[in-house]
Design a protein around this motif. Structure first.
Motif, PDB file in Angstrom:
ATOM      1  N   ARG A  88       4.549 -23.016  -0.408  1.00 40.44           N
ATOM      2  CA  ARG A  88       4.723 -21.496   0.388  1.00 40.44           C
ATOM      3  C   ARG A  88       3.521 -20.957   0.504  1.00 40.44           C
ATOM      4  O   ARG A  88       3.182 -20.332   1.796  1.00 40.44           O
ATOM      5  N   PHE A  89       2.342 -21.152  -0.395  1.00 43.44           N
ATOM      6  CA  PHE A  89       1.136 -20.503  -0.012  1.00 43.44           C
ATOM      7  C   PHE A  89       0.454 -21.330   1.174  1.00 43.44           C
ATOM      8  O   PHE A  89      -0.186 -20.913   2.097  1.00 43.44           O
ATOM      9  N   CYS A  90       0.544 -22.648   0.936  1.00 43.00           N
ATOM     10  CA  CYS A  90      -0.233 -23.527   1.887  1.00 43.00           C
ATOM     11  C   CYS A  90       0.275 -23.453   3.436  1.00 43.00           C
ATOM     12  O   CYS A  90      -0.404 -23.585   4.233  1.00 43.00           O
ATOM     13  N   LYS A  91       1.850 -23.266   3.685  1.00 51.29           N
ATOM     14  CA  LYS A  91       2.365 -23.466   4.913  1.00 51.29           C
ATOM     15  C   LYS A  91       2.071 -24.864   5.491  1.00 51.29           C
ATOM     16  O   LYS A  91       2.033 -26.015   4.841  1.00 51.29           O
ATOM     17  N   ALA A  92       1.486 -24.652   6.603  1.00 52.75           N
ATOM     18  CA  ALA A  92       0.741 -25.911   7.195  1.00 52.75           C
ATOM     19  C   ALA A  92      -0.374 -25.753   7.794  1.00 52.75           C
ATOM     20  O   ALA A  92      -1.041 -26.220   8.741  1.00 52.75           O
ATOM     21  N   ASP A  93      -1.205 -24.705   7.048  1.00 54.42           N
ATOM     22  CA  ASP A  93      -2.656 -24.184   7.509  1.00 54.42           C
ATOM     23  C   ASP A  93      -3.713 -25.184   6.873  1.00 54.42           C
ATOM     24  O   ASP A  93      -3.623 -25.100   5.284  1.00 54.42           O
ATOM     25  N   PRO A  94      -4.086 -26.160   7.405  1.00 57.45           N
ATOM     26  CA  PRO A  94      -5.224 -27.043   6.770  1.00 57.45           C
ATOM     27  C   PRO A  94      -5.995 -26.419   5.637  1.00 57.45           C
ATOM     28  O   PRO A  94      -6.408 -26.900   4.635  1.00 57.45           O
ATOM     29  N   VAL A 194     -14.248 -24.896   3.083  1.00 62.03           N
ATOM     30  CA  VAL A 194     -15.069 -25.351   4.292  1.00 62.03           C
ATOM     31  C   VAL A 194     -14.565 -26.575   4.731  1.00 62.03           C
ATOM     32  O   VAL A 194     -14.364 -26.996   6.153  1.00 62.03           O
ATOM     33  N   LEU A 195     -14.070 -27.421   3.723  1.00 59.04           N
ATOM     34  CA  LEU A 195     -13.455 -28.936   4.533  1.00 59.04           C
ATOM     35  C   LEU A 195     -12.079 -28.468   5.019  1.00 59.04           C
ATOM     36  O   LEU A 195     -11.694 -28.948   6.003  1.00 59.04           O
ATOM     37  N   GLY A 196     -11.375 -27.391   4.622  1.00 58.99           N
ATOM     38  CA  GLY A 196     -10.203 -27.222   5.146  1.00 58.99           C
ATOM     39  C   GLY A 196     -10.463 -26.582   6.594  1.00 58.99           C
ATOM     40  O   GLY A 196      -9.749 -26.892   7.626  1.00 58.99           O
ATOM     41  N   ARG A 197     -11.328 -25.847   6.723  1.00 60.59           N
ATOM     42  CA  ARG A 197     -11.730 -25.404   8.143  1.00 60.59           C
ATOM     43  C   ARG A 197     -12.102 -26.453   9.019  1.00 60.59           C
ATOM     44  O   ARG A 197     -11.783 -26.438  10.319  1.00 60.59           O
ATOM     45  N   ARG A 198     -12.756 -27.405   8.421  1.00 53.34           N
ATOM     46  CA  ARG A 198     -13.104 -28.621   9.279  1.00 53.34           C
ATOM     47  C   ARG A 198     -12.038 -29.540   9.691  1.00 53.34           C
ATOM     48  O   ARG A 198     -11.719 -29.898  10.919  1.00 53.34           O
ATOM     49  N   LYS A 201     -10.090 -27.503  12.420  1.00 52.40           N
ATOM     50  CA  LYS A 201     -10.693 -27.425  13.745  1.00 52.40           C
ATOM     51  C   LYS A 201     -10.204 -29.101  14.140  1.00 52.40           C
ATOM     52  O   LYS A 201     -10.278 -29.034  15.822  1.00 52.40           O
ATOM     53  N   ARG A 202     -10.069 -29.842  13.221  1.00 54.30           N
ATOM     54  CA  ARG A 202      -9.824 -31.286  13.977  1.00 54.30           C
ATOM     55  C   ARG A 202      -8.290 -31.363  14.710  1.00 54.30           C
ATOM     56  O   ARG A 202      -8.185 -31.988  15.392  1.00 54.30           O
ATOM     57  N   ILE A 203      -7.578 -30.965  13.673  1.00 59.80           N
ATOM     58  CA  ILE A 203      -5.964 -31.266  14.079  1.00 59.80           C
ATOM     59  C   ILE A 203      -5.346 -29.758  14.538  1.00 59.80           C
ATOM     60  O   ILE A 203      -4.096 -29.831  14.892  1.00 59.80           O
ATOM     61  N   GLY A 204      -5.844 -28.738  14.448  1.00 55.51           N
ATOM     62  CA  GLY A 204      -5.343 -27.487  15.206  1.00 55.51           C
ATOM     63  C   GLY A 204      -4.692 -26.736  14.057  1.00 55.51           C
ATOM     64  O   GLY A 204      -4.771 -27.034  12.790  1.00 55.51           O
ATOM     65  N   TYR A 205      -4.104 -25.582  14.336  1.00 56.26           N
ATOM     66  CA  TYR A 205      -3.687 -24.650  13.387  1.00 56.26           C
ATOM     67  C   TYR A 205      -2.145 -24.893  13.523  1.00 56.26           C
ATOM     68  O   TYR A 205      -1.526 -24.553  14.429  1.00 56.26           O
TER      69      TYR A 205
END
Length: 491
Positions: A88-94, A194-198, A201-205
């Motif tokens: 629930r916290f993560c949802k689908a946001d990398p 930082v790795l999640g932001r990367r 960026k690679r797969i979209g939000y």
């Protein structure tokens, strides 16, 4: 000569597995065997291997029954509330997913056992990484590094070894290190961000609506999960993932409308075909659930972890008893017990096989005297002028040495020598002991740590890929802990 050959053997092993020229099991067996012959001790190879197997057999037994125990606990739904909360916290946001991985690994690491941490973390997070097309080495790297920092807990092993080797109180060693270790853990969370932001960026939000509590834009579809030991039947609620804002390849979002197979195996593996197509997600209706026994299983797990911490019995014995009791109570029918054991057999065989293969590596490294010569050479290479700074020297040396050596070899073989050298220059043994904990963030990804094979095996990641990705970040985390220790005046 043994010093050069020791470093050459380790370098050869790492290069071959990172270049994927050999499998880890083959490399762990064949490379040390060849080097054992090269140093003229081929006749003693059998003795070295048997000695190494004898030392690692309890670890292999612990891992075997720990996999069965926690696999059963995942099957019966013990960790479902934790998984649901994290999802629930993560949802689908990398970004949230990678940070959630670090948080979950850190929390579960409180039990002091790496294999437990990795089994629960991978089982919870693998579905999202796989479904969204995220890099699985990000998951293994973040989990291993977070666990490495938490591994310094007094009941985790390294702190107790350092205290024992230098005849100190474990609390005196650990408590002053808390600010530095806390800084290291905070750095892991920042690194995860930082790795999640990367990855974003690679797969979209993407956004993921909760499967169990549908909202307005949730798309529910019928899920028909097949039967079998690794994929338990039953239809579960499945959610669609809808691309909200762009970026990246779009592959992950484009394929996001399929069905969600069950979460029953607990091994991170599916039942074969369709593994890449299906979402190995949490199925709230899987046949292996035992909701009426939830509090029994929770109490059993708490009692097991408490017994581990209090050292009431050897850990392998505790997990053996725990696995037998969990199977008997949750699945009283013989056929059900056989099915649960079979569902986790792949992981048991892979991990135990890797541990016994590592016994060849460590047996030869120790038996031939390579480890001792390597340690003596490194200690002897320290300039005389660095004597008053032996805390710093110990912290720096702990990073590579705990990667290339077992914790036993480092803390009982090298740390006392470093402490003696420091004492000659007025450096307290407490400072040396604290500095020796710095390298644990990297140590957890060492090829000599059995738990790392649980991690990469369940995540279906090549050990070489994990090593290539993780080493730099884990080493940087260790340096952050060292810098914080110096800044806070601990080291």
């Amino acid at each position: 000569m043994l010093t050069v050959l020791g470093f050459a053997m380790i370098a050869t092993f790492l290069v071959l597995i990172m270049m994927k020229k050999m499998s880890p099991i083959a490399a762990l067996v064949l490379i040390p065997a060849l080097f054992c012959v090269a140093v003229g001790q081929g006749a003693q190879l059998g003795d070295y291997v048997i000695e190494g197997v004898g030392k690692l057999a309890p670890t292999a037994a612990m891992l075997m029954f720990a996999i069965v125990y926690f696999g059963v606990m995942i099957d019966v739904g013990l960790f479902d509330p934790i998984v649901r909360g994290i999802l629930r916290f993560c949802k689908a946001d990398p970004v949230r997913i990678v940070v959630g991985t670090a948080v979950l690994a850190a929390i579960v690491s409180l039990d002091g056992d790496g294999s437990t941490t990795f089994m629960i973390t991978v089982s919870a997070m693998y579905p999202l990484y796989k479904r969204l097309g995220m890099s699985l080495v990000v998951m293994t790297g973040v989990a291993a590094t977070a666990n490495g920092v938490m591994n310094t807990l007094p009941w985790g092993g390294p702190t107790a070894r350092a205290a024992t080797a230098l005849k100190l109180d474990a609390g005196d060693v650990f408590v002053p290190m808390i600010p530095a270790l806390g800084t290291g853990l905070l750095f892991v969370f920042v690194l995860a961000y930082v790795l999640g932001r990367r990855e974003r960026k690679r797969i979209g939000y993407l956004t993921l609506d909760e499967a169990l509590v549908p909202e307005n834009d949730t798309v529910l579809v019928a899920a028909g999960a097949g039967g079998g030991q690794g994929n338990h039947g039953g239809a579960g609620g499945v959610v669609d993932l809808t691309k909200k804002s762009g970026g990246g390849s779009g592959d992950a979002a484009g394929a996001v409308s399929g069905s969600v197979p069950s979460f029953g195996s607990g091994s991170g593996s599916s039942s074969g075909e369709g593994e890449d197509e299906g979402f190995q997600g949490l199925d709230p209706n899987r046949a292996t659930l035992r909701p009426r026994l939830y509090w029994f299983n929770a109490g059993l797990t708490v009692a097991l972890l408490a017994a581990m911490i209090l050292e009431l019995m050897p850990i392998p014995v505790l997990f053996l008893l725990g696995a037998a009791l969990a199977l008997t109570v949750n699945y009283p029918k013989m056929a059900e017990q056989k099915a649960r054991i079979a569902a986790h057999a792949d992981n048991v065989l892979n991990v135990s096989g890797m541990v016994f293969a590592a016994a060849v590596f460590t047996g030869v490294l120790t038996g031939t005297g390579m480890v001792k010569h390597m340690a003596d050479w490194l200690v002897g290479a320290i300039p005389e002028g660095m004597g008053p700074h032996m805390g710093l020297v110990t912290g720096v040396l702990s990073i590579p040495l705990t990667y290339f050596m077992s914790n036993d070899g480092f803390y009982f073989g090298v740390v006392p020598v470093l402490a003696e050298a420091g004492a000659a220059h007025g450096v307290s043994p407490l400072e040396i002991a604290r500095a020796s904990l710095v390298g644990q963030a990297l140590h957890m990804s060492s090829p000599l740590v059995p738990a790392v094979y649980v991690l990469v095996g369940m995540a279906k990641v090549e050990f070489g890929d994990h090593t290539r990705f993780t080493v730099k970040w884990a080493a940087l985390t260790s340096l952050v802990v060292l810098a914080a220790g110096i800044l806070f005046g601990i080291i």
